[in-house]
Design a protein around this motif. Structure first.
Motif, short mmCIF file in Angstrom:
data_model
loop_
_atom_site.label_atom_id
_atom_site.label_comp_id
_atom_site.label_asym_id
_atom_site.label_seq_id
_atom_site.Cartn_x
_atom_site.Cartn_y
_atom_site.Cartn_z
N ALA A 146 13.35 17.45 43.80
CA ALA A 146 13.95 18.20 44.82
C ALA A 146 15.37 17.63 44.88
N SER A 147 15.80 16.75 44.51
CA SER A 147 17.17 15.67 44.40
C SER A 147 18.02 15.89 43.47
N GLU A 148 19.36 16.06 43.14
CA GLU A 148 20.46 16.47 42.33
C GLU A 148 21.41 15.42 41.64
N GLY A 149 22.58 15.45 40.67
CA GLY A 149 23.26 14.34 40.42
C GLY A 149 23.28 14.17 39.38
N LEU A 150 23.50 12.93 39.46
CA LEU A 150 24.24 12.49 38.27
C LEU A 150 22.45 12.04 37.09
N LEU A 151 22.56 12.73 36.14
CA LEU A 151 21.92 12.43 35.01
C LEU A 151 22.12 11.79 33.67
N LEU A 152 21.54 11.00 32.85
CA LEU A 152 22.32 10.55 31.97
C LEU A 152 21.83 10.84 30.76
N PHE A 153 22.15 11.53 29.97
CA PHE A 153 21.09 11.91 28.35
C PHE A 153 21.99 11.27 26.72
N THR A 154 21.17 10.87 25.97
CA THR A 154 21.35 10.32 25.08
C THR A 154 20.27 9.82 24.01
N ASN A 155 20.46 10.04 22.65
CA ASN A 155 19.51 9.71 21.31
C ASN A 155 19.45 8.03 21.68
N ASP A 156 20.25 7.44 21.13
CA ASP A 156 20.03 5.97 21.44
C ASP A 156 18.75 5.47 22.45
N THR A 157 17.54 5.22 22.20
CA THR A 157 16.45 4.06 22.84
C THR A 157 16.94 2.75 23.17
N ALA A 158 17.43 2.31 22.79
CA ALA A 158 17.90 1.03 22.92
C ALA A 158 18.65 1.29 24.20
N PHE A 159 19.69 2.11 24.26
CA PHE A 159 20.12 1.89 25.37
C PHE A 159 20.15 2.01 26.44
N ALA A 160 19.26 3.45 25.97
CA ALA A 160 18.27 4.26 27.52
C ALA A 160 17.23 2.88 27.67
N ASP A 161 16.72 2.42 27.18
CA ASP A 161 15.97 1.11 27.54
C ASP A 161 16.26 0.05 27.87
N LYS A 162 17.75 -0.14 27.99
CA LYS A 162 18.51 -1.07 28.78
C LYS A 162 19.08 -0.61 30.12
N ILE A 163 19.14 0.30 30.14
CA ILE A 163 19.62 1.24 31.30
C ILE A 163 18.48 1.17 32.77
N LEU A 164 16.89 1.86 32.03
CA LEU A 164 16.50 1.42 32.89
C LEU A 164 15.63 -0.05 33.72
N ALA A 165 15.91 -0.66 32.27
CA ALA A 165 15.11 -2.04 32.21
C ALA A 165 15.38 -2.88 33.94
N PRO A 166 14.53 -3.11 34.59
CA PRO A 166 14.82 -3.63 35.74
C PRO A 166 15.90 -4.71 36.22
N GLU A 167 14.90 -5.65 35.15
CA GLU A 167 16.57 -6.90 34.75
C GLU A 167 17.19 -6.74 34.64
N THR A 168 18.17 -5.80 34.07
CA THR A 168 19.42 -5.49 33.44
C THR A 168 20.62 -5.09 34.97
N HIS A 169 19.53 -4.47 36.02
CA HIS A 169 20.38 -4.29 37.62
C HIS A 169 21.58 -3.64 37.35
N PHE A 170 21.23 -2.48 37.24
CA PHE A 170 22.08 -1.08 36.93
C PHE A 170 22.22 -0.40 38.20
N GLU A 171 23.52 -0.66 39.34
CA GLU A 171 23.59 -0.11 40.55
C GLU A 171 22.88 1.65 39.95
N LYS A 172 21.79 1.41 41.27
CA LYS A 172 22.21 3.47 40.94
C LYS A 172 22.14 4.26 42.76
N GLU A 173 23.59 4.38 42.97
CA GLU A 173 24.24 5.08 43.97
C GLU A 173 24.18 6.49 44.03
#
Length: 237
Positions: free
Chosen positions: A108-135
């Motif tokens: 039901a939600s929409e908007g920004l979704l990121l795609f990659t083939n870089d698993t290390a980059f994806a893990d960094k984005i998703l890790a809670p300790e990196t504190h990437f803000e999601k608005e």
């Protein structure tokens, strides 16, 4: 000392296919390591090993990064057992490399979704300790009071999604009113973790209905002027 990984993981990291697809290829005898067929997905493999699928060499693919404006009604998954349209259907014919979505947006939600083939980059984005803000920009059924906005940031106990579990404390990092309408109100919400349906579940405790939910930013990556279903290449920052 050289590191070794399971051959399915190496295939995945080379951007050839998903981890589960790689495991199936190995078990079906379609993958060779240094000229010999292997059937165990955990076969120790060096990063620069000679790997072939159906006799064709699989070389390491250059990493790519894309942003999509996910439309409402589309599920964020590689395939769906119910036959619903997925974000991967929207990418069909547009990607030469195997890519995967970073995290999820519910149907039901929409908007920004990121795609990659870089698993290390994806893990960094998703890790809670990196504190990437999601608005998120959220259209809701009524305007919250100042007291309610304060409580949303302090945290509320949210009923569990699974019967028998304990209530879960959830909070918004920041929340503010964007604009007011006669019949609804738009708020801007910033989260750090982004648990399953977190915004909807918090607002539900105040008996506030979510009419529309759009993710507009992840860290420094923004939705911009992307139209629903469109993608654009982005830089890794």
């Amino acid at each position: 000392m050289e590191k070794f990984f399971g051959i399915a993981r190496v295939l995945n990291k080379r951007g050839y296919c998903s981890r589960s697809q790689a495991e199936a290829l190995v078990r079906n005898g379609r993958v060779s390591l240094n000229g010999k067929i292997v059937r165990n997905p955990e076969t120790p493999t060096a990063k620069n090993a000679k790997i072939a699928v159906d006799g064709k060499l699989v070389l390491e693919t250059a990493f790519v990064y894309f942003a999509m404006n996910k439309p409402r009604g589309i599920v964020t998954t590689a395939s769906d057992e119910k036959g619903r349209k997925t974000v991967m259907d929207l990418l069909e014919g547009k990607m030469q490399q195997h890519v995967f979505p970073i995290g999820r947006l519910d149907k039901a939600s929409e908007g920004l979704l990121l795609f990659t083939n870089d698993t290390a980059f994806a893990d960094k984005i998703l890790a809670p300790e990196t504190h990437f803000e999601k608005e998120y920009h959220v259209c809701i059924s009524r305007e919250p009071t100042e007291e309610e906005l304060t409580q949303m940031q302090k945290g509320v106990l949210v009923p569990p999604r699974i019967f028998g579990n304990s209530p879960e404390k959830m909070r918004m990092e920041k929340v503010r009113i964007l604009r007011r309408g006669e019949k609804n109100c738009w708020i801007a919400v910033i989260l750090h973790e982004g648990k399953n349906r977190e915004i909807r579940r918090i607002l539900q405790t105040f008996e506030i209905e979510v009419l529309r939910l759009i993710r507009v930013r992840i860290g420094n990556w923004t939705l911009g002027d992307l139209r629903p279903g469109e993608i654009r290449k982005m830089d890794k920052i």
